[in-house]
Scaffold this motif. Structure first.
Motif, PDB file in Angstrom:
ATOM      1  N   LEU B 378     -27.985-136.275  25.572  1.00 56.64           N
ATOM      2  CA  LEU B 378     -27.866-136.295  24.108  1.00 56.64           C
ATOM      3  C   LEU B 378     -26.623-135.529  23.660  1.00 56.64           C
ATOM      4  CD1 LEU B 378     -31.608-135.779  23.061  1.00 56.64           C
ATOM      5  CD2 LEU B 378     -30.323-137.911  23.273  1.00 56.64           C
ATOM      6  N   GLN B 379     -26.391-134.410  24.334  1.00 56.68           N
ATOM      7  CA  GLN B 379     -25.228-133.605  23.990  1.00 56.68           C
ATOM      8  C   GLN B 379     -23.932-134.385  24.239  1.00 56.68           C
ATOM      9  OE1 GLN B 379     -25.884-129.684  25.661  1.00 56.68           O
ATOM     10  NE2 GLN B 379     -23.796-129.053  25.159  1.00 56.68           N
ATOM     11  N   TYR B 380     -23.927-135.123  25.339  1.00 57.12           N
ATOM     12  CA  TYR B 380     -22.757-135.961  25.657  1.00 57.12           C
ATOM     13  C   TYR B 380     -22.470-136.937  24.524  1.00 57.12           C
ATOM     14  CZ  TYR B 380     -19.876-139.383  28.107  1.00 57.12           C
ATOM     15  OH  TYR B 380     -18.868-140.240  28.479  1.00 57.12           O
ATOM     16  N   CYS B 381     -23.552-137.522  23.987  1.00 60.64           N
ATOM     17  CA  CYS B 381     -23.369-138.473  22.885  1.00 60.64           C
ATOM     18  C   CYS B 381     -22.787-137.798  21.657  1.00 60.64           C
ATOM     19  CB  CYS B 381     -24.704-139.108  22.496  1.00 60.64           C
ATOM     20  SG  CYS B 381     -25.343-140.236  23.732  1.00 60.64           S
ATOM     21  N   GLU B 382     -23.278-136.612  21.365  1.00 58.77           N
ATOM     22  CA  GLU B 382     -22.787-135.908  20.175  1.00 58.77           C
ATOM     23  C   GLU B 382     -21.312-135.608  20.310  1.00 58.77           C
ATOM     24  OE1 GLU B 382     -26.859-133.758  18.665  1.00 58.77           O
ATOM     25  OE2 GLU B 382     -24.860-133.302  17.879  1.00 58.77           O
ATOM     26  N   GLU B 383     -20.901-135.130  21.487  1.00 60.61           N
ATOM     27  CA  GLU B 383     -19.493-134.777  21.676  1.00 60.61           C
ATOM     28  C   GLU B 383     -18.593-135.997  21.638  1.00 60.61           C
ATOM     29  OE1 GLU B 383     -20.366-130.855  24.422  1.00 60.61           O
ATOM     30  OE2 GLU B 383     -19.034-132.430  25.141  1.00 60.61           O
ATOM     31  N   ALA B 384     -19.078-137.102  22.182  1.00 60.47           N
ATOM     32  CA  ALA B 384     -18.223-138.297  22.265  1.00 60.47           C
ATOM     33  C   ALA B 384     -18.326-139.179  21.018  1.00 60.47           C
ATOM     34  CB  ALA B 384     -18.588-139.108  23.495  1.00 60.47           C
ATOM     35  N   GLY B 385     -19.282-138.869  20.123  1.00 62.48           N
ATOM     36  CA  GLY B 385     -19.439-139.692  18.924  1.00 62.48           C
ATOM     37  C   GLY B 385     -20.164-140.998  19.170  1.00 62.48           C
ATOM     38  N   ILE B 386     -20.909-141.074  20.277  1.00 58.34           N
ATOM     39  CA  ILE B 386     -21.664-142.303  20.569  1.00 58.34           C
ATOM     40  C   ILE B 386     -22.867-142.363  19.632  1.00 58.34           C
ATOM     41  CG2 ILE B 386     -22.959-143.565  22.337  1.00 58.34           C
ATOM     42  CD1 ILE B 386     -21.294-142.041  24.436  1.00 58.34           C
ATOM     43  N   PRO B 387     -23.060-143.459  18.885  1.00 59.32           N
ATOM     44  CA  PRO B 387     -24.091-143.466  17.849  1.00 59.32           C
ATOM     45  C   PRO B 387     -25.525-143.712  18.333  1.00 59.32           C
ATOM     46  CG  PRO B 387     -22.807-145.497  17.766  1.00 59.32           C
ATOM     47  CD  PRO B 387     -22.176-144.653  18.820  1.00 59.32           C
ATOM     48  N   LEU B 388     -25.709-144.374  19.459  1.00 60.24           N
ATOM     49  CA  LEU B 388     -27.060-144.742  19.881  1.00 60.24           C
ATOM     50  C   LEU B 388     -27.342-144.335  21.324  1.00 60.24           C
ATOM     51  CD1 LEU B 388     -27.162-148.428  18.522  1.00 60.24           C
ATOM     52  CD2 LEU B 388     -28.402-146.485  17.561  1.00 60.24           C
ATOM     53  N   VAL B 389     -28.610-144.056  21.589  1.00 64.85           N
ATOM     54  CA  VAL B 389     -29.054-143.797  22.958  1.00 64.85           C
ATOM     55  C   VAL B 389     -30.204-144.754  23.269  1.00 64.85           C
ATOM     56  CG1 VAL B 389     -29.573-141.990  24.613  1.00 64.85           C
ATOM     57  CG2 VAL B 389     -28.812-141.361  22.326  1.00 64.85           C
ATOM     58  N   ALA B 390     -30.129-145.406  24.413  1.00 64.96           N
ATOM     59  CA  ALA B 390     -31.236-146.258  24.868  1.00 64.96           C
ATOM     60  C   ALA B 390     -31.932-145.487  25.978  1.00 64.96           C
ATOM     61  CB  ALA B 390     -30.706-147.592  25.380  1.00 64.96           C
ATOM     62  N   ILE B 391     -33.124-144.978  25.684  1.00 66.75           N
ATOM     63  CA  ILE B 391     -33.797-144.075  26.620  1.00 66.75           C
ATOM     64  C   ILE B 391     -34.874-144.821  27.401  1.00 66.75           C
ATOM     65  CG2 ILE B 391     -35.007-141.877  26.877  1.00 66.75           C
ATOM     66  CD1 ILE B 391     -33.920-141.154  24.048  1.00 66.75           C
ATOM     67  N   ILE B 392     -34.749-144.709  28.736  1.00 70.27           N
ATOM     68  CA  ILE B 392     -35.746-145.300  29.625  1.00 70.27           C
ATOM     69  C   ILE B 392     -36.706-144.218  30.070  1.00 70.27           C
ATOM     70  CG2 ILE B 392     -36.091-146.371  31.874  1.00 70.27           C
ATOM     71  CD1 ILE B 392     -33.354-147.586  31.630  1.00 70.27           C
ATOM     72  N   GLY B 393     -37.982-144.517  30.036  1.00 72.32           N
ATOM     73  CA  GLY B 393     -38.968-143.561  30.553  1.00 72.32           C
ATOM     74  C   GLY B 393     -40.032-144.346  31.296  1.00 72.32           C
TER      75      GLY B 393
END
Lengths: 435, 435
Positions: B378-393
């Motif tokens: 999640l932190q990686y997304c914030e730093e890079a400005g990536i708007p969405l995360v697709a989370i697999i569980g």
């Protein structure tokens, strides 16, 4: 970090060297070698700099290209750059791309970036539609181990590699003659090498070699084979394993590659049925190099560095030839509609309309004549490949419509002025040739 | 055509000269002058070659740019190139564009291409959002006529022009001192010039000068004024007349321009209310040159040549500064979604999913770790400005869904695997910041 200024200076100088070689039109191999050195140096600047880099080998200049050729170039670049962006690459230089490895815990897990690199290579080559291709992979450590167990003296490693690499162009007999006759290798050693390097296949070859009584005694070879096995697993999950061939004769760039190496070749149809396709030369290549750079990491971490070069100049020629063979017209502009007038004294109306279209983001042109003949305007569209004409006439102006004509079908329909932009957008968003 | 080979050789040599100057980092003025000579030579190759050309002055190299700066550069180029394409330009060299002039009857009608050129300039500068700007226009023939009726000796024409051109930086007193004190112009001649060259305005100024008792006696001036009047009419139809200022002090590039000349400047707010905005330097310039080239046309036609240069390096700095001032984050990648895992041992599933997304054309990344922590992803997304995360569980896999999380809002929703691509496309096609 001690010595960082010197490192940065070295990086800068090496960068100059690369640029100088490009300007002098040095051989692509020479340039690739110096680029690899550049990347190795950059990687030494520290873990944050040890990202996966992709270098596009671009043509030396563009002055000899016609507009048609420039249009082809642009299409090819769009495909390549689009693919890198789809994989999250940053542009750090032109034409160098970088995939981020800004994993916050510090380490990366092996083979994932290599697999992504190969996936990118396959995506690009598929999208370009330049025909069937194959990506040969091998591993520096496997070759090292292989030569060791076959009895190649360390001092002859590089020169024997260079002979083995010629197996894509020469027969084994010729390669063996070179190794024995010119390079002084013992014939029985050459024979042992021959048993291995003429083999290529999928993951089953990896598994077979993992069981090889001699090779499995060699630690390096085992490491390389283990990684290749993992690589094949990831490539299968990426859906591209069928394009990959583990080829023991691939022995290029071993001055700088430390792990996996790969080369993409286009396949031409076999001369006779049943023969294997022959490679017609590489269109992309790359590999991993990271053993050396770990030394400069304060935490002793391995800094990943995967290089990928795409031979764009080669690809341009191939795409061009293909388009010529298909007699496919390459448009040199993207104009969607010509604003035309059917009678005289309608320049002002044309100027107003074309301006409305530009302001709406539509790609439009008009002839630079006050009173052009309609026939000339239509002919212009045919020559330039413009799909639509928006024709203004006195009656149409009174009726508040514009005549929209499809250049290919020659059908005309009156469209209300206020609906024109939408209609043009609708028609130009359909598959080409159906405007 | 006699002498064509020599002409082509001259064109080639001049092209080399231009490239050499660029490599040596010669001044932009020097380069612009040599480019103009190149285009004049090219135009002499014949009527089909006499197209309207646009040259982008690009920075000399890119090695000093950070990824952020490269991203800014790319956005700027996209705007500029998009605008040229909207107007039907071909790319004939990098970075030279050409507007076609395949008027099949042969002649072009005056001022239409010039008006389009100015329209392009205005569109680009508006789209770049670098602040208010003004395009000054003048005409070589008006200046010629003006200086003639004021009594400037022919031999002093060029040097007096260069003084007059400084009026954007110096006061009239200083300019007059230079003309009289340094360049030996008679003071009364200087005064007459001063009555004219301090004037600027819209089409009303053109009309006023058309009535000027002295100026209207001069044939050249009349020609220039007549063309400017026509130009303003077309610019009004193009909706940009309010950006254009007829400025009699604009006297640049007169070595090669033969007709209309123009220069775009950014305006900074006036120091005090009621003052006129001051120009802060040009960001684009151009003009028409075609008198000379008509000589080489077998039918004696005028071959049109309109040059437009855009100072992209200047524009890069301005855009960068603006973004910094707005504290606007510049993304260096275009990644739309990160494929993440919530538990361990889900690498294979991530690889499968990210590959599906790539194959569907979605820009996606994954971390190169077998078992990354969710927080790190999640932190990686914030730093890079990536708007969405697709989370697999593990539970999600059993249920056949993927958790789609918005990085800014932190809201999560379960999306069926088969709907994921569509949902990502839908959300990323909305205005930014609303994923």
């Amino acid at each position: 970090m001690a010595g960082r200024e010197t490192l940065e200076e070295l990086v800068r100088l090496q960068g100059e060297r690369v640029r100088g070689l490009k300007q002098q039109k040095a051989s692509t191999e020479q340039i690739e070698e110096e680029v690899a050195k550049l990347l190795k140096l950059k990687a030494q600047l520290g873990p944050d700099e040890g990202k996966h880099k992709f270098v596009l080998k671009t043509p030396k200049g563009t002055r000899d290209y016609s507009p048609r050729q420039m249009a082809v170039r642009e299409k090819v670049f769009d495909v390549i750059i689009g693919c890198f962006k789809r994989h999250g690459a940053e542009v750090i230089d032109t034409p160098v791309f970088e995939l981020k490895d800004f994993d916050i815990a510090g380490q990366f897990d092996p083979m994932i970036p290599d697999a992504e690199c190969l996936k990118i290579m396959c995506e690009i080559l598929s999208s370009l539609q330049i025909g069937d291709f194959l990506v040969k992979v091998n591993d520096r450590r496997i070759l090292d181990g292989l030569f060791a167990i076959c009895g190649v003296p360390d001092t002859k490693f590089r020169t024997i590699c260079s002979s083995v690499d010629k197996l894509d162009k020469m027969s084994w007999e010729e390669v063996k003659n070179e190794m024995v006759g010119e390079k002084g290798l013992a014939p029985e050693v050459a024979d042992r090498i021959g048993d291995y390097v003429q083999q290529h296949g999928g993951v089953s070859l990896v598994e077979q070699l993992l069981q090889d009584p001699k090779l499995s005694q060699n630690k390096q070879a085992l490491e390389g084979l283990g990684d290749l096995k993992l690589l094949f697993e990831y490539l299968t999950l990426f859906g591209v394993a069928d394009k990959i061939s583990f080829d023991l004769s691939l022995a290029r760039g071993l001055d700088y590659y430390t792990g996996v190496i790969y080369e993409a070749v286009l396949l031409q149809p076999p001369a006779q049925a049943g023969e294997e396709p022959l490679g017609v030369g590489s269109v992309a290549a790359g590999g991993r190099y990271d053993g050396l750079v770990g030394m400069f990491d304060p935490k002793g971490r391995k800094v990943p560095c995967v290089g990928l070069s795409i031979g764009v100049e080669r690809i341009f020629s191939i795409v061009e030839q293909r388009l010529e063979a298909l007699e496919e017209k390459v448009r040199t502009t993207e104009t969607q509609v010509l604003v035309a007038s059917a009678q005289k004294k309608l320049l002002e109306e044309r100027l107003k309309l074309v301006s409305e279209l530009w302001d709406a983001g539509i790609k439009a042109e008009l002839l630079y004549k006050k009173n052009p003949k309609l026939l000339n305007q239509l002919q212009y569209c045919e020559e330039a490949g413009i799909p639509l004409v928006a024709i203004i006439g006195e009656q149409e102006l009174k009726d508040g419509v514009v005549k929209l004509r499809s250049v290919t079908s020659r059908e005309e329909v009156d469209v209300r002025r206020e609906d024109l932009v939408e209609e043009i957008k609708r028609r130009t968003s359909q598959p080409s040739c159906t405007c």
